[in-house]
Design a protein around this motif. Structure first.
Motif, PDB file in Angstrom:
ATOM      1  N   SER A   9      76.277 113.352   3.267  1.00 49.65           N
ATOM      2  CA  SER A   9      74.917 112.955   3.604  1.00 49.65           C
ATOM      3  C   SER A   9      74.903 112.460   5.046  1.00 49.65           C
ATOM      4  O   SER A   9      75.946 112.217   5.654  1.00 49.65           O
ATOM      5  N   GLN A  10      73.716 112.288   5.583  1.00 49.96           N
ATOM      6  CA  GLN A  10      73.596 111.803   6.955  1.00 49.96           C
ATOM      7  C   GLN A  10      74.223 110.409   7.089  1.00 49.96           C
ATOM      8  O   GLN A  10      74.899 110.118   8.084  1.00 49.96           O
ATOM      9  N   LYS A  11      74.021 109.572   6.081  1.00 47.77           N
ATOM     10  CA  LYS A  11      74.606 108.223   6.117  1.00 47.77           C
ATOM     11  C   LYS A  11      76.123 108.280   6.091  1.00 47.77           C
ATOM     12  O   LYS A  11      76.789 107.569   6.859  1.00 47.77           O
ATOM     13  N   GLU A  12      76.678 109.115   5.247  1.00 52.59           N
ATOM     14  CA  GLU A  12      78.140 109.226   5.163  1.00 52.59           C
ATOM     15  C   GLU A  12      78.730 109.750   6.469  1.00 52.59           C
ATOM     16  O   GLU A  12      79.791 109.304   6.914  1.00 52.59           O
ATOM     17  N   ALA A  13      78.032 110.717   7.085  1.00 51.15           N
ATOM     18  CA  ALA A  13      78.497 111.239   8.370  1.00 51.15           C
ATOM     19  C   ALA A  13      78.433 110.153   9.438  1.00 51.15           C
ATOM     20  O   ALA A  13      79.348 110.010  10.254  1.00 51.15           O
ATOM     21  N   PHE A  14      77.351 109.387   9.426  1.00 50.90           N
ATOM     22  CA  PHE A  14      77.210 108.285  10.385  1.00 50.90           C
ATOM     23  C   PHE A  14      78.355 107.289  10.241  1.00 50.90           C
ATOM     24  O   PHE A  14      78.989 106.909  11.237  1.00 50.90           O
ATOM     25  N   LEU A  15      78.665 106.891   9.020  1.00 50.10           N
ATOM     26  CA  LEU A  15      79.728 105.917   8.785  1.00 50.10           C
ATOM     27  C   LEU A  15      81.096 106.483   9.191  1.00 50.10           C
ATOM     28  O   LEU A  15      81.945 105.772   9.724  1.00 50.10           O
ATOM     29  N   SER A  16      81.289 107.771   8.938  1.00 44.84           N
ATOM     30  CA  SER A  16      82.557 108.402   9.291  1.00 44.84           C
ATOM     31  C   SER A  16      82.775 108.405  10.796  1.00 44.84           C
ATOM     32  O   SER A  16      83.849 108.045  11.299  1.00 44.84           O
ATOM     33  N   TYR A  17      81.746 108.794  11.557  1.00 43.98           N
ATOM     34  CA  TYR A  17      81.882 108.847  13.014  1.00 43.98           C
ATOM     35  C   TYR A  17      81.833 107.455  13.630  1.00 43.98           C
ATOM     36  O   TYR A  17      82.414 107.222  14.699  1.00 43.98           O
ATOM     37  N   LEU A  18      81.135 106.527  12.965  1.00 48.11           N
ATOM     38  CA  LEU A  18      81.127 105.143  13.436  1.00 48.11           C
ATOM     39  C   LEU A  18      82.531 104.554  13.349  1.00 48.11           C
ATOM     40  O   LEU A  18      82.986 103.854  14.267  1.00 48.11           O
ATOM     41  N   LYS A  19      83.204 104.842  12.264  1.00 46.17           N
ATOM     42  CA  LYS A  19      84.578 104.353  12.073  1.00 46.17           C
ATOM     43  C   LYS A  19      85.490 104.851  13.192  1.00 46.17           C
ATOM     44  O   LYS A  19      86.375 104.128  13.658  1.00 46.17           O
ATOM     45  N   LYS A  20      85.255 106.086  13.635  1.00 49.22           N
ATOM     46  CA  LYS A  20      86.058 106.660  14.717  1.00 49.22           C
ATOM     47  C   LYS A  20      85.500 106.305  16.095  1.00 49.22           C
ATOM     48  O   LYS A  20      86.127 106.612  17.113  1.00 49.22           O
ATOM     49  N   MET A  21      84.314 105.693  16.126  1.00 49.44           N
ATOM     50  CA  MET A  21      83.579 105.388  17.354  1.00 49.44           C
ATOM     51  C   MET A  21      83.443 106.646  18.216  1.00 49.44           C
ATOM     52  O   MET A  21      83.665 106.653  19.425  1.00 49.44           O
ATOM     53  N   ASP A  22      83.077 107.738  17.539  1.00 52.16           N
ATOM     54  CA  ASP A  22      82.882 109.029  18.200  1.00 52.16           C
ATOM     55  C   ASP A  22      81.415 109.116  18.633  1.00 52.16           C
ATOM     56  O   ASP A  22      80.543 109.559  17.874  1.00 52.16           O
ATOM     57  N   ILE A  23      81.133 108.680  19.852  1.00 48.91           N
ATOM     58  CA  ILE A  23      79.755 108.573  20.335  1.00 48.91           C
ATOM     59  C   ILE A  23      79.089 109.946  20.440  1.00 48.91           C
ATOM     60  O   ILE A  23      77.898 110.100  20.134  1.00 48.91           O
ATOM     61  N   ALA A  24      79.839 110.956  20.846  1.00 50.92           N
ATOM     62  CA  ALA A  24      79.279 112.300  20.989  1.00 50.92           C
ATOM     63  C   ALA A  24      78.774 112.829  19.656  1.00 50.92           C
ATOM     64  O   ALA A  24      77.679 113.397  19.572  1.00 50.92           O
ATOM     65  N   LEU A  26      78.056 110.967  16.983  1.00 49.78           N
ATOM     66  CA  LEU A  26      76.967 110.098  16.525  1.00 49.78           C
ATOM     67  C   LEU A  26      75.650 110.541  17.148  1.00 49.78           C
ATOM     68  O   LEU A  26      74.597 110.498  16.492  1.00 49.78           O
ATOM     69  N   ASP A  27      75.698 110.979  18.385  1.00 48.11           N
ATOM     70  CA  ASP A  27      74.501 111.466  19.066  1.00 48.11           C
ATOM     71  C   ASP A  27      73.940 112.686  18.348  1.00 48.11           C
ATOM     72  O   ASP A  27      72.719 112.883  18.260  1.00 48.11           O
ATOM     73  N   ILE A  28      74.822 113.521  17.821  1.00 48.20           N
ATOM     74  CA  ILE A  28      74.392 114.724  17.093  1.00 48.20           C
ATOM     75  C   ILE A  28      73.860 114.369  15.714  1.00 48.20           C
ATOM     76  O   ILE A  28      72.830 114.894  15.264  1.00 48.20           O
ATOM     77  N   VAL A  29      74.537 113.457  15.032  1.00 46.96           N
ATOM     78  CA  VAL A  29      74.207 113.132  13.640  1.00 46.96           C
ATOM     79  C   VAL A  29      72.922 112.313  13.519  1.00 46.96           C
ATOM     80  O   VAL A  29      72.120 112.535  12.601  1.00 46.96           O
ATOM     81  N   LEU A  30      72.703 111.385  14.439  1.00 47.30           N
ATOM     82  CA  LEU A  30      71.602 110.432  14.289  1.00 47.30           C
ATOM     83  C   LEU A  30      70.265 111.013  14.748  1.00 47.30           C
ATOM     84  O   LEU A  30      70.204 111.721  15.759  1.00 47.30           O
ATOM     85  N   PRO A  31      69.201 110.692  14.050  1.00 42.75           N
ATOM     86  CA  PRO A  31      67.864 111.189  14.424  1.00 42.75           C
ATOM     87  C   PRO A  31      67.306 110.449  15.641  1.00 42.75           C
ATOM     88  O   PRO A  31      67.712 109.334  15.952  1.00 42.75           O
ATOM     89  N   GLU A  32      66.362 111.090  16.313  1.00 44.96           N
ATOM     90  CA  GLU A  32      65.765 110.518  17.520  1.00 44.96           C
ATOM     91  C   GLU A  32      64.591 109.607  17.214  1.00 44.96           C
ATOM     92  O   GLU A  32      64.258 108.730  18.012  1.00 44.96           O
ATOM     93  N   ARG A  47      75.033 100.890  23.616  1.00 44.81           N
ATOM     94  CA  ARG A  47      75.674  99.675  23.127  1.00 44.81           C
ATOM     95  C   ARG A  47      76.964  99.993  22.379  1.00 44.81           C
ATOM     96  O   ARG A  47      77.986  99.322  22.562  1.00 44.81           O
ATOM     97  N   LEU A  48      76.945 101.032  21.550  1.00 42.50           N
ATOM     98  CA  LEU A  48      78.156 101.445  20.836  1.00 42.50           C
ATOM     99  C   LEU A  48      79.232 101.912  21.812  1.00 42.50           C
ATOM    100  O   LEU A  48      80.420 101.646  21.602  1.00 42.50           O
ATOM    101  N   ALA A  49      78.827 102.599  22.874  1.00 45.58           N
ATOM    102  CA  ALA A  49      79.799 103.051  23.884  1.00 45.58           C
ATOM    103  C   ALA A  49      80.451 101.851  24.566  1.00 45.58           C
ATOM    104  O   ALA A  49      81.662 101.854  24.832  1.00 45.58           O
ATOM    105  N   TYR A  50      79.658 100.819  24.835  1.00 47.81           N
ATOM    106  CA  TYR A  50      80.214  99.595  25.437  1.00 47.81           C
ATOM    107  C   TYR A  50      81.210  98.938  24.491  1.00 47.81           C
ATOM    108  O   TYR A  50      82.308  98.538  24.910  1.00 47.81           O
ATOM    109  N   ILE A  51      80.851  98.835  23.218  1.00 48.23           N
ATOM    110  CA  ILE A  51      81.742  98.230  22.228  1.00 48.23           C
ATOM    111  C   ILE A  51      83.031  99.032  22.117  1.00 48.23           C
ATOM    112  O   ILE A  51      84.132  98.471  22.058  1.00 48.23           O
ATOM    113  N   THR A  52      82.899 100.357  22.101  1.00 50.55           N
ATOM    114  CA  THR A  52      84.078 101.232  22.040  1.00 50.55           C
ATOM    115  C   THR A  52      85.018 100.967  23.205  1.00 50.55           C
ATOM    116  O   THR A  52      86.240 100.862  23.040  1.00 50.55           O
ATOM    117  N   ASN A  53      84.444 100.858  24.397  1.00 50.24           N
ATOM    118  CA  ASN A  53      85.265 100.619  25.589  1.00 50.24           C
ATOM    119  C   ASN A  53      85.975  99.276  25.510  1.00 50.24           C
ATOM    120  O   ASN A  53      87.153  99.157  25.894  1.00 50.24           O
TER     121      ASN A  53
END
Length: 300
Positions: A9-24, A26-32, A47-53
């Motif tokens: 699901s979209q939520k599961e994909a979001f959590l999966s990429y959030l765990k990896k902090m894969d910003i690219a 997340l940009d694809i998965v998340l709605p505008e 903000r997530l990119a800053y936290i990742t760094n």
């Protein structure tokens, strides 16, 4: 996406990429067209990119941890393997798609804002999608941006003590005008630069005292060293301790250095190095090491 994520699901994909902090991804998965902690997707991903760094700088190498509050909850907690940090994500869904992401955090006072963890996701009033700027706010933001970009821009800026003093004096009234707008975060770039340069200016005023301390150092005996330390105890502990943290030397011969936070700024002046040398001398003859960073990063 891999097969697991493509069937999630979209939520599961979001959590999966959030765990990896894969910003690219997340940009694809998340709605505008939804809000993220009250802000739009662009602010959220920045903000997530800053936290990742920050995680990377701290040495985080493994995927982060995500724990659900309980089996039937829509609250999830992101935690680090090496930092004492926890970020809540409340994920709302509608017809199988994410409709809102937020947290339960509420800021009701300046004191609560000051206690906020530096990595906690919280957006200012002027960063939120429902913010309607007044004419007064637009003028303040324009003035803050103009003042900030006088120094922080695409060009190398060489700042000596007199230039720092000039910029601070020039924009003192603007700082007073906006310093209490604590929830207007888009004004913070200027505010933080002003406070940083004001701190540097204050420290540089002690450079003459640091030079005097260096010239008066007497290592004839243990007692002369102890007396020197007692004489300049206040200068070190109350004024100059750890001033060097965050700086890196560019050219000792030309007395130039830079700060990590502002890569286009080159600071120049013997005053900086007088303070560095004093701190190095004081630390050398003390039974402690107050700077918790690698020696290679200290501009001595």
């Amino acid at each position: 996406m891999n097969n697991l994520e493509s069937n999630s699901s979209q939520k599961e994909a979001f959590l999966s990429y959030l765990k990896k902090m894969d910003i690219a991804m997340l940009d694809i998965v998340l709605p505008e067209d939804i809000t993220y902690f009250g802000a739009n997707k662009t602010y959220f991903l920045e903000r997530l990119a800053y936290i990742t760094n920050q995680f990377k700088l701290a040495g985080e190498a493994r995927p982060l941890n995500i724990n659900q509050k309980d089996e039937f909850s829509n609250s999830y907690y992101l935690t680090s393997n090496i930092l004492d940090f926890e970020q809540e994500f409340i994920i709302e869904e509608k017809e199988g798609y994410i409709s809102n992401i937020s947290s339960s955090l509420e800021i009701k006072s300046i004191e609560e804002l000051e206690e906020l963890h530096c990595l906690e996701i919280y957006f200012g009033k002027d960063e939120r999608t429902d913010f309607i700027p007044s004419t007064d706010y637009v003028i303040k933001l324009h003035k803050c941006r103009s003042a900030y970009e006088e120094i922080v821009n695409d060009n190398i800026q060489i700042l000596e003590n007199f230039k720092i003093s000039y910029w601070i004096k020039k924009h003192k009234s603007l700082y007073k005008e906006i310093k209490n707008d604590t929830l207007m975060f888009r004004l913070n770039e200027f505010k933080n630069l002003y406070l940083t340069l004001k701190y540097i200016k204050k420290q540089l005023k002690c450079s003459l005292a640091a030079e005097i301390a260096i010239r008066s150092f007497d290592d004839t005996s243990y007692s002369t060293i102890q007396k020197w330390k007692d004489d300049f105890n206040r200068l070190f502990f109350c004024e100059l301790q750890s001033f060097e943290v965050g700086f890196s030397v560019l050219d000792r011969t030309n007395n130039t250095l830079k700060m990590n936070n502002y890569p286009n700024i080159i600071f120049k002046g013997t005053e900086f190095f007088s303070i560095f040398e004093f701190n190095k001398l004081y630390i050398k003859h003390s039974d402690f090491h107050p700077i918790l960073i690698e020696d290679d990063d200290i501009p001595f």
